[in-house]
Design a protein around this motif. Structure first.
Motif, mmCIF file in Angstrom:
data_model
loop_
_atom_site.group_PDB
_atom_site.id
_atom_site.type_symbol
_atom_site.label_atom_id
_atom_site.label_comp_id
_atom_site.label_asym_id
_atom_site.label_seq_id
_atom_site.Cartn_x
_atom_site.Cartn_y
_atom_site.Cartn_z
ATOM 1 N N PHE A 281 25.010 48.754 100.654
ATOM 2 C CA PHE A 281 25.790 47.807 101.453
ATOM 3 C C PHE A 281 25.781 46.427 100.798
ATOM 4 C CE2 PHE A 281 26.085 44.643 104.844
ATOM 5 C CZ PHE A 281 27.169 45.084 105.589
ATOM 6 N N ILE A 282 24.593 45.957 100.435
ATOM 7 C CA ILE A 282 24.455 44.638 99.797
ATOM 8 C C ILE A 282 25.217 44.598 98.475
ATOM 9 C CG2 ILE A 282 22.806 43.083 98.665
ATOM 10 C CD1 ILE A 282 20.746 44.028 100.822
ATOM 11 N N GLN A 283 25.077 45.645 97.680
ATOM 12 C CA GLN A 283 25.728 45.676 96.368
ATOM 13 C C GLN A 283 27.254 45.668 96.496
ATOM 14 O OE1 GLN A 283 24.619 48.999 93.893
ATOM 15 N NE2 GLN A 283 25.418 48.034 92.051
ATOM 16 N N GLN A 284 27.777 46.492 97.400
ATOM 17 C CA GLN A 284 29.233 46.593 97.563
ATOM 18 C C GLN A 284 29.820 45.326 98.184
ATOM 19 O OE1 GLN A 284 29.556 50.188 99.883
ATOM 20 N NE2 GLN A 284 28.970 51.503 98.160
ATOM 21 N N LYS A 285 29.214 44.837 99.250
ATOM 22 C CA LYS A 285 29.747 43.661 99.933
ATOM 23 C C LYS A 285 29.641 42.400 99.076
ATOM 24 C CE LYS A 285 30.731 45.677 103.883
ATOM 25 N NZ LYS A 285 32.136 45.831 104.359
ATOM 26 N N GLY A 286 28.616 42.342 98.224
ATOM 27 C CA GLY A 286 28.430 41.163 97.395
ATOM 28 C C GLY A 286 28.973 41.304 95.993
#
Length: 341
Positions: A281-286
């Protein structure tokens, strides 16, 4: 007008009430080695060295970092203490240290007895998971230095290891196997990046339910750091463990080389374990690169353990018997103290 310590912002009576509220939590961690009751100037611990040929004390200290901001936002303070214990005891485990006792330090702008008791309750829970006694601590009320509803938390752990059994990594060689114990989530590192992305850029709230997590954002972010004492002590009792690495701040790239000799690399297969949804989630959203992710977070690996190829299967059996979902995630190859992903 007369000025008192209380009118200046420090309530000594509330401090005494906090001690009474936390007393049962602290005493629940005591064992036969603890000699002093709560409230003394120093914690007394009887050191039983009969089982050691050359006993060496190993110590570690750490805090929780900006994960504390999540506790403030959610007004939930009963688990953050486990994070503090975990960050200390997991570190001393890396050299084979069996935790003996722990001390905490809590500094706040305004002391509220119930909140302090909740924090100490989490510390006590962490100590019980680590088999460590909570023998002392300090609670400081510092108006003007901290906001009224905020606090800082730090801890200090002392353990013991027999000198011939200290784990240093010096005997790691090409052909050795890297095993991994799963993390419980983000643990206690990388929260400045997490908060910047999730609360500032994405404008999300801790109460937001996220389908892929199966829980609210706050619940997944505040999940306490896992404590690995029992499974690892069980392992090193039977296996010649060559190296143990706690994956904390700096992720894979900074922590794994700390245990490697100069002539080898750690080759990691990132497809060998399931990366938890929070990291994806963190990798994709950021739109964050793999290198940045693995340089900042544990990515689902709380502890990396290096054993010989001959001991790998037995090591996995021991760890699985301790309830760990252990994975073989890589091998040691010839190189120059690098991590290869």
């Amino acid at each position: 007008m007369d000025i008192t310590y209380k009118s200046a912002g420090v309530d000594v009576d509330e401090g005494q009430r906090a001690v009474k509220l936390m007393k049962d939590h602290v005493k629940s961690t005591f064992n036969s080695n603890v000699l002093a009751d709560l409230g003394g100037f120093g914690g007394l611990f009887s050191l039983n060295i009969n089982d050691y040929k050359e006993p060496v004390l190993v110590s570690g200290t750490d805090g929780v970092g900006t994960k504390l901001k999540l506790a403030f936002m959610m007004d939930k303070h009963d688990t953050i203490g486990q994070d503090c214990v975990a960050m200390c005891v997991n570190d001393i485990l890396c050299q084979g240290g069996k935790p003996l006792f722990f001390l905490d330090y809590i500094a706040t702008g305004k002391l509220v007895g119930e909140k302090i008791a909740q924090i100490v309750g989490g510390i006590a829970e962490g100590c019980k998971l680590a088999g460590s006694a909570l023998i002392g601590g300090e609670t400081a009320e510092m108006p003007g230095l901290y906001k009224e509803d905020e606090y800082d938390l730090a801890g200090f752990a002392v353990g013991i290891v027999d000198k011939p059994n200290i784990i240093t990594g010096k005997n790691i060689e090409a052909g050795d196997i890297i095993l991994a114990l799963p993390s419980s989530g983000i643990h206690s590192n990388g929260y400045s990046l997490v908060r910047k992305l999730i609360f500032d850029i994405l404008d999300m709230k801790t109460t937001d339910y996220v389908e892929e997590f199966g829980e609210t954002l706050g619940e997944v972010l505040l999940t306490p750091t896992k404590i690995y004492v029992k499974p690892i002590l069980s392992l090193i009792k039977d296996i010649n463990v060559k190296g143990i690495c706690h994956i904390t701040g700096g992720g894979f790239y900074e922590n794994i080389p700390r245990i490697l000799p100069e002539n080898v690399d750690a080759k990691i297969d990132i497809k060998s374990w399931q990366i938890p949804p929070i990291f994806k989630f963190i990798q994709q959203k950021g739109n964050i690169s793999y290198k940045e992710m693995f340089s900042t977070f544990n990515m689902g690996v709380g502890m990396a353990i290096v054993v010989s190829q001959e001991d790998a299967q037995r090591s996995m059996e021991i760890l699985k018997a301790s309830g760990e979902d252990v994975k073989e995630i890589g091998e040691i190859v010839k190189g120059n103290k690098q991590v290869i992903l």
